[in-house]
Design a protein around this motif. Sequence first.
Motif, short mmCIF file in Angstrom:
data_model
loop_
_atom_site.label_atom_id
_atom_site.label_comp_id
_atom_site.label_asym_id
_atom_site.label_seq_id
_atom_site.Cartn_x
_atom_site.Cartn_y
_atom_site.Cartn_z
N UNK A 76 2.42 8.89 -11.65
CA UNK A 76 2.24 10.28 -12.10
C UNK A 76 1.51 11.12 -11.07
N UNK A 77 0.53 10.52 -10.40
CA UNK A 77 -0.25 11.22 -9.38
C UNK A 77 -0.81 10.18 -8.42
N UNK A 78 -1.20 10.64 -7.23
CA UNK A 78 -1.75 9.73 -6.22
C UNK A 78 -3.10 10.26 -5.75
N UNK A 79 -4.10 9.38 -5.72
CA UNK A 79 -5.36 9.68 -5.05
C UNK A 79 -5.28 9.02 -3.68
N UNK A 80 -5.41 9.80 -2.61
CA UNK A 80 -5.37 9.29 -1.24
C UNK A 80 -6.75 9.48 -0.63
N UNK A 81 -7.41 8.37 -0.32
CA UNK A 81 -8.79 8.46 0.13
C UNK A 81 -9.07 7.50 1.28
N UNK A 82 -10.12 7.83 2.02
CA UNK A 82 -10.44 7.00 3.18
C UNK A 82 -9.94 7.62 4.46
N UNK A 83 -10.04 8.94 4.58
CA UNK A 83 -9.63 9.60 5.81
C UNK A 83 -8.23 10.15 5.79
N UNK A 84 -7.77 10.60 6.94
CA UNK A 84 -6.44 11.21 7.06
C UNK A 84 -5.28 10.24 6.86
#
Length: 312
Positions: A76-84
């Motif tokens: 449904x959604x994505x959390x993208x974390x930890x820099x570019x």
Amino acid sequence: MAALAARAQQPAMPVIGFISSRSPDESASAVVAFRQGLAEAGYVEGQNVEISFCWAEGDYDRLPMMAADLARRQVTAILATGGNPPVLAGKAATATIPIVFIIGSDPVEVGFVASLNRPGGNVTGVSLFTSLLVAKRLELLRELVPAGTIIAFLVNPDNSNARPDTAVMQAAAARLGQKLIVLSARTEQDIDLAFASLGQQQATALVVNTDAFFLTRRNQLASLEARYAIPTIHDLREYAAAGGLISYGTNLPNAYRQAGIYVGRILKGDKPSDLPVQEPTKFDLVINLRTAKAPGITIPPSLLVRADEVIE
């Protein structure tokens, strides 16, 4: 039978894809903060939302495959974390699934959003703007070690922020008349080798650049900083808590909490394009006095009086 039919008619529970450059164990507090933000938005894992965790554990090459898998599963959604790198992987995998990022870079400058107030597209999130503080960290380190003749800058060449941040640091060093050397590390062994070379290059202090892999290795970095007695500044409090000397930057748990709120709002129907990128309102200077005592470093009173937190 009626109960079975009712359950069958219930809509599927939304799934959040959580893709991170970091590792699960050292990210435990960040995940707690993310879940807190979700709860504030009305979502509790296991009750009305599921979270699918994907950990690259510092290996950025794994991220494209992970993001592609999340897109294939139509989360449904994505959390993208930890820099570019996780955001780049997510954007390459899908142009339709909402993506909420947590990054240190300027998201407009790196091309993730059209503007901070009106992101456009399927991407928004929280920027710590840690990269914009690169020059400030050099100034703080010079204040700590005013007689330092050579300062080293440690970067991860696999991170897309390495080149622009190095350019900013070199320009800042030139303005200050400071000699700067740039060291690269993309593996644990590289970090060991970089510290071993500090003496050969006669470096008197070190700036560690913003990077998720370095964050996963903060205990290793703190140990090496103590072994080589090298005054070092980082971007996040987590380093100082692990034994690093000084950090200057934003509050990471608060960023995860805010990202959780944004993901919750998206699950309720908000569009990423309409959610302004969240920016930090405060930068914290954290000094670890226990670490300062080990190599015999004297923290100037001018720094101590400005510290937001002193670890004793």
